[in-house]
Design a protein around this motif. Structure first.
Motif, PDB file in Angstrom:
ATOM      1  N   ALA A  29    -125.766  29.188  38.524  1.00 22.53           N
ATOM      2  CA  ALA A  29    -126.511  28.364  37.422  1.00 22.53           C
ATOM      3  C   ALA A  29    -128.018  28.503  37.758  1.00 22.53           C
ATOM      4  CB  ALA A  29    -126.019  26.905  37.617  1.00 22.53           C
ATOM      5  N   TYR A  30    -128.509  29.517  38.170  1.00 25.32           N
ATOM      6  CA  TYR A  30    -129.975  29.721  38.464  1.00 25.32           C
ATOM      7  C   TYR A  30    -130.858  28.772  38.851  1.00 25.32           C
ATOM      8  CZ  TYR A  30    -128.283  32.584  34.495  1.00 25.32           C
ATOM      9  OH  TYR A  30    -127.264  33.523  33.625  1.00 25.32           O
ATOM     10  N   HIS A  31    -130.094  28.247  40.119  1.00 27.72           N
ATOM     11  CA  HIS A  31    -130.725  27.441  41.104  1.00 27.72           C
ATOM     12  C   HIS A  31    -131.296  26.173  40.653  1.00 27.72           C
ATOM     13  CE1 HIS A  31    -130.297  30.271  44.360  1.00 27.72           C
ATOM     14  NE2 HIS A  31    -130.739  31.245  43.328  1.00 27.72           N
ATOM     15  N   GLN A  32    -130.509  25.866  39.245  1.00 29.68           N
ATOM     16  CA  GLN A  32    -130.896  24.246  38.807  1.00 29.68           C
ATOM     17  C   GLN A  32    -130.600  23.266  39.826  1.00 29.68           C
ATOM     18  OE1 GLN A  32    -130.222  24.118  34.284  1.00 29.68           O
ATOM     19  NE2 GLN A  32    -128.901  25.923  34.975  1.00 29.68           N
ATOM     20  N   PRO A  33    -131.630  22.443  40.177  1.00 31.39           N
ATOM     21  CA  PRO A  33    -131.511  21.333  41.214  1.00 31.39           C
ATOM     22  C   PRO A  33    -130.277  20.336  40.829  1.00 31.39           C
ATOM     23  CG  PRO A  33    -133.458  21.080  39.999  1.00 31.39           C
ATOM     24  CD  PRO A  33    -132.994  22.387  39.605  1.00 31.39           C
ATOM     25  N   GLN A  34    -129.918  20.213  39.679  1.00 35.76           N
ATOM     26  CA  GLN A  34    -129.009  19.174  39.260  1.00 35.76           C
ATOM     27  C   GLN A  34    -127.462  19.609  39.784  1.00 35.76           C
ATOM     28  OE1 GLN A  34    -131.025  20.717  37.132  1.00 35.76           O
ATOM     29  NE2 GLN A  34    -131.113  19.797  35.229  1.00 35.76           N
ATOM     30  N   ILE A  35    -127.212  20.922  40.163  1.00 31.69           N
ATOM     31  CA  ILE A  35    -126.061  21.272  40.473  1.00 31.69           C
ATOM     32  C   ILE A  35    -125.830  20.460  41.852  1.00 31.69           C
ATOM     33  CG2 ILE A  35    -124.696  23.334  41.204  1.00 31.69           C
ATOM     34  CD1 ILE A  35    -124.922  23.305  38.298  1.00 31.69           C
ATOM     35  N   GLU A  36    -126.736  20.580  42.799  1.00 32.97           N
ATOM     36  CA  GLU A  36    -126.514  20.023  44.113  1.00 32.97           C
ATOM     37  C   GLU A  36    -127.001  18.519  44.172  1.00 32.97           C
ATOM     38  OE1 GLU A  36    -126.342  23.252  47.569  1.00 32.97           O
ATOM     39  OE2 GLU A  36    -128.268  22.994  46.783  1.00 32.97           O
ATOM     40  N   GLU A  37    -127.577  18.027  43.403  1.00 35.39           N
ATOM     41  CA  GLU A  37    -128.044  16.675  43.356  1.00 35.39           C
ATOM     42  C   GLU A  37    -127.220  15.620  42.838  1.00 35.39           C
ATOM     43  OE1 GLU A  37    -132.824  17.682  43.478  1.00 35.39           O
ATOM     44  OE2 GLU A  37    -132.068  16.769  41.532  1.00 35.39           O
ATOM     45  N   ALA A  38    -126.686  16.211  41.556  1.00 32.46           N
ATOM     46  CA  ALA A  38    -125.627  15.270  41.054  1.00 32.46           C
ATOM     47  C   ALA A  38    -124.527  14.841  41.837  1.00 32.46           C
ATOM     48  CB  ALA A  38    -124.890  15.971  39.691  1.00 32.46           C
TER      49      ALA A  38
ATOM     50  N   GLY B 100    -112.267  31.597  40.541  1.00 33.22           N
ATOM     51  CA  GLY B 100    -110.880  32.223  40.343  1.00 33.22           C
ATOM     52  C   GLY B 100    -110.541  31.662  38.982  1.00 33.22           C
ATOM     53  N   LEU B 101    -111.231  31.293  37.900  1.00 34.62           N
ATOM     54  CA  LEU B 101    -110.862  30.518  36.728  1.00 34.62           C
ATOM     55  C   LEU B 101    -109.877  31.570  36.044  1.00 34.62           C
ATOM     56  CD1 LEU B 101    -114.023  28.378  35.932  1.00 34.62           C
ATOM     57  CD2 LEU B 101    -112.091  27.802  37.173  1.00 34.62           C
ATOM     58  N   ASN B 102    -110.559  32.998  35.696  1.00 31.91           N
ATOM     59  CA  ASN B 102    -109.460  33.725  34.954  1.00 31.91           C
ATOM     60  C   ASN B 102    -108.164  33.853  35.421  1.00 31.91           C
ATOM     61  OD1 ASN B 102    -112.543  35.999  34.807  1.00 31.91           O
ATOM     62  ND2 ASN B 102    -111.718  34.427  33.082  1.00 31.91           N
ATOM     63  N   GLU B 103    -107.867  33.752  36.542  1.00 25.73           N
ATOM     64  CA  GLU B 103    -106.689  33.878  37.190  1.00 25.73           C
ATOM     65  C   GLU B 103    -105.759  32.651  36.703  1.00 25.73           C
ATOM     66  OE1 GLU B 103    -109.078  34.436  38.861  1.00 25.73           O
ATOM     67  OE2 GLU B 103    -108.725  36.556  39.952  1.00 25.73           O
ATOM     68  N   GLN B 104    -106.357  31.430  36.265  1.00 28.46           N
ATOM     69  CA  GLN B 104    -105.793  30.244  35.711  1.00 28.46           C
ATOM     70  C   GLN B 104    -105.768  30.327  34.307  1.00 28.46           C
ATOM     71  OE1 GLN B 104    -107.533  26.663  38.065  1.00 28.46           O
ATOM     72  NE2 GLN B 104    -108.316  28.001  39.242  1.00 28.46           N
ATOM     73  N   ASN B 105    -106.136  31.330  33.688  1.00 27.90           N
ATOM     74  CA  ASN B 105    -106.259  31.344  32.027  1.00 27.90           C
ATOM     75  C   ASN B 105    -107.156  30.456  31.513  1.00 27.90           C
ATOM     76  OD1 ASN B 105    -105.487  32.253  29.584  1.00 27.90           O
ATOM     77  ND2 ASN B 105    -104.034  30.737  29.404  1.00 27.90           N
ATOM     78  N   LEU B 106    -108.453  30.287  32.329  1.00 32.43           N
ATOM     79  CA  LEU B 106    -109.418  29.492  31.974  1.00 32.43           C
ATOM     80  C   LEU B 106    -110.830  30.250  32.000  1.00 32.43           C
ATOM     81  CD1 LEU B 106    -108.727  26.555  34.327  1.00 32.43           C
ATOM     82  CD2 LEU B 106    -108.236  26.660  31.846  1.00 32.43           C
ATOM     83  N   ASP B 107    -111.552  29.717  31.049  1.00 28.89           N
ATOM     84  CA  ASP B 107    -113.089  30.334  30.758  1.00 28.89           C
ATOM     85  C   ASP B 107    -114.099  28.980  30.855  1.00 28.89           C
ATOM     86  OD1 ASP B 107    -115.287  31.673  30.255  1.00 28.89           O
ATOM     87  OD2 ASP B 107    -114.563  32.455  28.286  1.00 28.89           O
TER      88      ASP B 107
ATOM     89  N   ASP C  51    -124.232  31.797  34.586  1.00 25.27           N
ATOM     90  CA  ASP C  51    -123.727  33.100  34.240  1.00 25.27           C
ATOM     91  C   ASP C  51    -122.099  32.793  34.361  1.00 25.27           C
ATOM     92  OD1 ASP C  51    -122.341  35.567  34.473  1.00 25.27           O
ATOM     93  OD2 ASP C  51    -124.223  36.459  35.216  1.00 25.27           O
ATOM     94  N   ARG C  52    -121.684  32.915  32.724  1.00 29.20           N
ATOM     95  CA  ARG C  52    -120.268  32.424  32.654  1.00 29.20           C
ATOM     96  C   ARG C  52    -119.197  33.382  33.540  1.00 29.20           C
ATOM     97  NH1 ARG C  52    -118.631  30.262  26.550  1.00 29.20           N
ATOM     98  NH2 ARG C  52    -116.429  30.447  26.578  1.00 29.20           N
ATOM     99  N   LYS C  53    -119.645  34.691  33.227  1.00 32.88           N
ATOM    100  CA  LYS C  53    -118.603  35.603  33.911  1.00 32.88           C
ATOM    101  C   LYS C  53    -118.429  35.621  35.490  1.00 32.88           C
ATOM    102  CE  LYS C  53    -117.617  40.546  34.315  1.00 32.88           C
ATOM    103  NZ  LYS C  53    -118.132  41.985  34.017  1.00 32.88           N
TER     104      LYS C  53
END
Length: 216
Positions: free
Chosen positions: A70-79, A176-183, A167-169
């Motif tokens: 997620a391009y090192h956005q701080p919210q990812i770890e701070e939330a 391992g979301l694709n293996e769960q049929n998830l995007d 980066d969605r991909k």
């Protein structure tokens, strides 16, 4: 200490904003998280099929994996929590089968009743959508859930930030979301705003009513 809100929905929407810096020391209670989950469960979707999955992320280790994606956005770890808002990669006949069975059970009807068979037939039109149309359609359902979730969080005094900047991909591969049929469509960060968030001093900017509405 959790913020108790005593305002109507319009005041709550004025209060909310997309938080850029969360207070990492404050965590959402189980009661607040359960309220969020209930709100997501009750979200309306096209045909009611809810072809989605919502992954609650609490683990610091998983957040650390997501942050560079997620391009090192701080919210990812701070939330306090992240919600990975995912859709199915494709619609399958079982998605309709299971929904119809559940609808019949809840309404105490037979699956073979005319009402259920007519309902079943109307739902199966989504199985004939071309793959690209399916994807766009299911992405849109996630955004309906997002709108509902943002409003509920505001009313509950929960700060949040919806995030498309990742980066969605890579996220699908890493978890391992694709293996769960998830995007993964969106990352939704939630918790409590930091007093150091630069956005606290910003007033909400919206277009005036006369620019947004016409009456015919």
């Amino acid at each position: 200490m959790e913020k108790e809100m005593d305002m109507d929905v319009i005041e709550a929407l004025k209060w909310r904003y997309a938080v850029k810096k969360f207070d990492a020391s404050k965590k959402l209670s189980d009661a607040k998280i359960n309220k969020v989950k209930q709100a997501i469960q009750l979200t309306p979707t096209s045909m009611g099929l809810q072809l989605m999955k919502f992954i609650m992320v609490e683990s610091p280790e998983v957040k650390a994996k997501i942050k560079p994606i997620a391009y090192h956005q701080p919210q990812i770890e701070e939330a306090s929590h992240l919600i990975l808002m995912c859709r199915k990669t494709n619609v399958e006949p079982n998605d309709v089968d299971s929904f119809i069975q559940n609808a019949a059970d809840v309404n105490q009807m037979e699956v073979t009743s005319k009402a259920m068979t007519d309902y079943d037939k109307s739902l199966r039109v989504c199985l004939s959508f071309p793959p690209e149309q399916q994807k766009i359609w299911m992405d849109n359902q996630v955004y309906i859930a997002l709108g509902n979730l943002m409003t509920v969080c505001a009313v509950e005094g929960i700060d949040a930030c919806p995030m498309e900047g990742f980066d969605r991909k890579k996220l699908n591969e890493e978890l391992g979301l694709n293996e769960q049929n998830l995007d993964a469509v969106l990352i939704f960060a939630l918790g409590y705003r930091s007093e150091e968030d630069y956005r606290l001093d910003f007033k909400k900017v919206r277009r005036p009513m006369e620019d947004l509405f016409d009456t015919i």
